[in-house]
Design an enzyme around this catalytic site. Sequence first.
Site, mmCIF file in Angstrom:
data_model
loop_
_atom_site.group_PDB
_atom_site.id
_atom_site.type_symbol
_atom_site.label_atom_id
_atom_site.label_comp_id
_atom_site.label_asym_id
_atom_site.label_seq_id
_atom_site.Cartn_x
_atom_site.Cartn_y
_atom_site.Cartn_z
ATOM 1 C CB SER A 148 23.880 17.593 2.695
ATOM 2 O OG SER A 148 23.790 18.322 3.888
ATOM 3 C CD GLU A 150 24.468 23.482 5.840
ATOM 4 O OE1 GLU A 150 24.095 22.893 6.876
ATOM 5 O OE2 GLU A 150 24.794 24.671 5.833
ATOM 6 C CE1 TYR A 197 29.277 19.423 2.359
ATOM 7 C CE2 TYR A 197 27.244 20.254 3.315
ATOM 8 C CZ TYR A 197 28.052 19.196 2.972
ATOM 9 O OH TYR A 197 27.637 17.902 3.217
ATOM 10 C CG PHE A 236 31.715 17.633 11.888
ATOM 11 C CD1 PHE A 236 31.106 18.421 10.914
ATOM 12 C CD2 PHE A 236 32.717 16.760 11.486
ATOM 13 C CE1 PHE A 236 31.475 18.327 9.580
ATOM 14 C CE2 PHE A 236 33.097 16.662 10.160
ATOM 15 C CZ PHE A 236 32.475 17.446 9.200
ATOM 16 C CD GLU A 334 24.264 28.261 12.056
ATOM 17 O OE1 GLU A 334 24.431 27.416 11.151
ATOM 18 O OE2 GLU A 334 24.894 28.256 13.135
HETATM 19 P P1 NAP Z 1 33.758 12.935 6.234
HETATM 20 O O1 NAP Z 1 34.016 12.129 7.452
HETATM 21 O O2 NAP Z 1 34.263 14.324 6.159
HETATM 22 O O3 NAP Z 1 34.333 12.096 4.988
HETATM 23 C C1 NAP Z 1 34.530 12.691 3.726
HETATM 24 C C2 NAP Z 1 35.343 11.733 2.882
HETATM 25 O O4 NAP Z 1 35.604 12.345 1.607
HETATM 26 C C3 NAP Z 1 36.728 11.387 3.481
HETATM 27 O O5 NAP Z 1 37.001 10.038 3.228
HETATM 28 C C4 NAP Z 1 37.652 12.271 2.674
HETATM 29 O O6 NAP Z 1 38.977 11.800 2.599
HETATM 30 C C5 NAP Z 1 36.979 12.162 1.311
HETATM 31 N N1 NAP Z 1 37.427 13.177 0.362
HETATM 32 C C6 NAP Z 1 37.450 14.524 0.529
HETATM 33 N N2 NAP Z 1 37.941 15.107 -0.591
HETATM 34 C C7 NAP Z 1 38.247 14.099 -1.451
HETATM 35 C C8 NAP Z 1 38.801 14.056 -2.755
HETATM 36 N N3 NAP Z 1 39.132 15.171 -3.396
HETATM 37 N N4 NAP Z 1 38.966 12.841 -3.352
HETATM 38 C C9 NAP Z 1 38.638 11.705 -2.709
HETATM 39 N N5 NAP Z 1 38.116 11.679 -1.466
HETATM 40 C C10 NAP Z 1 37.925 12.858 -0.849
HETATM 41 O O7 NAP Z 1 32.193 12.996 5.929
HETATM 42 P P2 NAP Z 1 31.014 12.010 6.422
HETATM 43 O O8 NAP Z 1 30.399 12.575 7.644
HETATM 44 O O9 NAP Z 1 31.488 10.610 6.385
HETATM 45 O O10 NAP Z 1 29.947 12.256 5.262
HETATM 46 C C11 NAP Z 1 29.995 11.492 4.067
HETATM 47 C C12 NAP Z 1 29.332 12.285 2.959
HETATM 48 O O11 NAP Z 1 27.989 12.588 3.322
HETATM 49 C C13 NAP Z 1 29.981 13.637 2.647
HETATM 50 O O12 NAP Z 1 29.843 13.859 1.269
HETATM 51 C C14 NAP Z 1 29.133 14.620 3.422
HETATM 52 O O13 NAP Z 1 29.199 15.896 2.817
HETATM 53 C C15 NAP Z 1 27.772 13.995 3.294
HETATM 54 N N6 NAP Z 1 26.826 14.258 4.387
HETATM 55 C C16 NAP Z 1 27.211 14.071 5.680
HETATM 56 C C17 NAP Z 1 26.294 14.269 6.695
HETATM 57 C C18 NAP Z 1 26.680 14.058 8.130
HETATM 58 O O14 NAP Z 1 25.971 14.595 9.007
HETATM 59 N N7 NAP Z 1 27.715 13.317 8.438
HETATM 60 C C19 NAP Z 1 24.980 14.663 6.383
HETATM 61 C C20 NAP Z 1 24.630 14.825 5.051
HETATM 62 C C21 NAP Z 1 25.556 14.602 4.057
HETATM 63 P P3 NAP Z 1 40.053 12.111 3.783
HETATM 64 O O15 NAP Z 1 39.770 11.092 4.841
HETATM 65 O O16 NAP Z 1 41.342 11.927 3.093
HETATM 66 O O17 NAP Z 1 39.794 13.508 4.252
HETATM 67 N N1 GDD Z 2 31.540 22.869 13.852
HETATM 68 C C1 GDD Z 2 31.104 23.681 14.834
HETATM 69 N N2 GDD Z 2 32.013 24.109 15.773
HETATM 70 N N3 GDD Z 2 29.815 24.052 14.874
HETATM 71 C C2 GDD Z 2 29.403 24.834 15.882
HETATM 72 C C3 GDD Z 2 30.269 25.291 16.876
HETATM 73 C C4 GDD Z 2 31.646 24.918 16.820
HETATM 74 O O1 GDD Z 2 32.471 25.280 17.636
HETATM 75 N N4 GDD Z 2 29.558 26.044 17.747
HETATM 76 C C5 GDD Z 2 28.300 26.052 17.331
HETATM 77 N N5 GDD Z 2 28.189 25.325 16.192
HETATM 78 C C6 GDD Z 2 26.955 25.134 15.410
HETATM 79 C C7 GDD Z 2 27.087 25.476 13.945
HETATM 80 O O2 GDD Z 2 26.989 26.879 13.741
HETATM 81 C C8 GDD Z 2 25.913 24.698 13.362
HETATM 82 O O3 GDD Z 2 24.739 25.435 13.469
HETATM 83 C C9 GDD Z 2 25.805 23.468 14.279
HETATM 84 O O4 GDD Z 2 26.623 23.745 15.413
HETATM 85 C C10 GDD Z 2 26.260 22.165 13.634
HETATM 86 O O5 GDD Z 2 27.537 22.381 13.077
HETATM 87 P P1 GDD Z 2 28.403 21.149 12.488
HETATM 88 O O6 GDD Z 2 28.537 20.095 13.503
HETATM 89 O O7 GDD Z 2 29.644 21.734 11.919
HETATM 90 O O8 GDD Z 2 27.449 20.518 11.366
HETATM 91 P P2 GDD Z 2 26.621 21.204 10.193
HETATM 92 O O9 GDD Z 2 25.175 21.094 10.549
HETATM 93 O O10 GDD Z 2 27.124 22.553 9.861
HETATM 94 O O11 GDD Z 2 26.949 20.257 8.956
HETATM 95 C C11 GDD Z 2 26.906 18.840 9.095
HETATM 96 O O12 GDD Z 2 25.626 18.364 8.723
HETATM 97 C C12 GDD Z 2 25.278 18.559 7.349
HETATM 98 C C13 GDD Z 2 23.851 17.976 7.159
HETATM 99 O O13 GDD Z 2 22.900 18.868 7.593
HETATM 100 C C14 GDD Z 2 28.020 18.260 8.218
HETATM 101 O O14 GDD Z 2 28.129 16.877 8.480
HETATM 102 C C15 GDD Z 2 27.705 18.423 6.733
HETATM 103 O O15 GDD Z 2 28.676 17.720 5.955
HETATM 104 C C16 GDD Z 2 26.306 17.840 6.476
HETATM 105 O O16 GDD Z 2 25.972 17.980 5.113
#
Ligand code: NAP
Ligand code: GDD
Length: 375
Positions: A148, A150, A197, A236, A334
Amino acid sequence: MSKTALIFGVTGQDGSYLTEHLLGLGYHVIGVRRRTSVPNTGRVDHLAGEPLFKLVCGDVTDAASVSHVVWQAWQDAYMEWRRSLQIRPSEGPRLEVYNLAAQSHVKASFDEPLHTTQATYLGCLNVLEAIRRLDVRQEHVRFYQASSSEMFGAAFDTRARVIEECSEGAIHWKSMSLTERERYQDESTPFLPCSPYAIAKLAAHHAVRLYRDAYGLFACSGILHNHESERRGEEFVTRKITKYVARWARDKSIEPLRLGNLNASRDWGHAEDYVRAMHLMLQQEKGDDFVICTGETHTVREFLLAAFKAAGSEAENVESLPVVIDSSLYRPSEVPYLRGDCSKAKRVLGWKPEVPFEELVRRMVYSDMRATDRG
Ligand code: NAP
Ligand code: GDD
């Protein structure tokens, strides 16, 4: 070649898009879902009748269950290859293992640091170990880890400068005096994780590199910047906003939307684009790491304005929107600014993002409006 994919985290946003993409390419897909007291398969229920798709139970924090699932998938891949030999010659069985499972919410990781570490770091280690213990040649089993952006955190420690400039007033991140090197994150940018995380993801990221170097595993990490979609989890920020805006468009008298830090800047793309990159990484000659992003960055404030605009609002600033700032939604620490450089992915994988920012916002808002209308 007959190919089988095993997806941990299949019930998540990316898991569902990746499953659709791989089924479209003719893969046999085995999705691993964890047992929950209420159904968690909403994002893949529409694939239930697909003959090449099956769901199995497993939890990445349970090494025994992971090793069983991986072993069984390898048996399936092998049998599939044997069957396909009668139709066409093939180089050998191929199993692609995608680890998308994690506790993926950054703010939640401050409240649940141990659980986050178990799911996000040890989960990855369990999958790597299970693959290593299969003891098959590396071209037969390939591994993808969801790393990520992050992990970059406050890369080059820009955080102190950002906070200082922000507290002085309306200075946006984009006008910050970032050096050219600080402006984009690529594969050579240092990591300075700012959340439990991010630390867990970085530990997993290093484990992938170690297993590649020490044991010769074909292992890739995709360092993905934020990617969203109509299927994004509702806690999110993007989805929280679009869901609210869709309700507001139908009823202007609803309670205001409560948000935290509006100044953070993110490089937001569409998840459908990003799962294509995951697959491409496993089709290369060797395992490697790639940054995946759009190269654009927008503040939460800009996302908010774009979402209201998509619903017909003409507001030019947040002050005229039904939004209140809630300090309890701020994080203890943050990540102020994320903007990627995916030149390597473009050059090596031939990948590029297709969905621009405004279209991403519109698609999410319209999808939530349709859902609101359906009640
Ligand atoms: P997500 O919607 O939160 O999906 C996470 C998945 O992991 C869900 O299927 C969840 O199952 C499963 N999981 C959690 N704990 C588990 C466990 N102990 N055993 C088996 N499965 C488990 O996340 P996403 O947005 O699809 O992201 C996919 C991956 O990419 C994650 O690893 C995330 O950290 C990473 N990532 C995401 C982003 C982004 O912006 N979306 C960016 C960079 C990296 P449940 O459905 O049962 O909760
Ligand atoms: N969730 C959330 N809720 N975020 C908020 C809010 C709120 O009410 N208000 C402001 N934010 C700001 C957070 O402080 C952060 O700076 C930004 O919005 C994005 O927050 P999220 O959408 O929760 O995503 P993230 O950037 O922290 O993390 C996501 O992206 C990562 C990759 O850079 C997740 O998908 C992570 O799993 C992923 O790794």
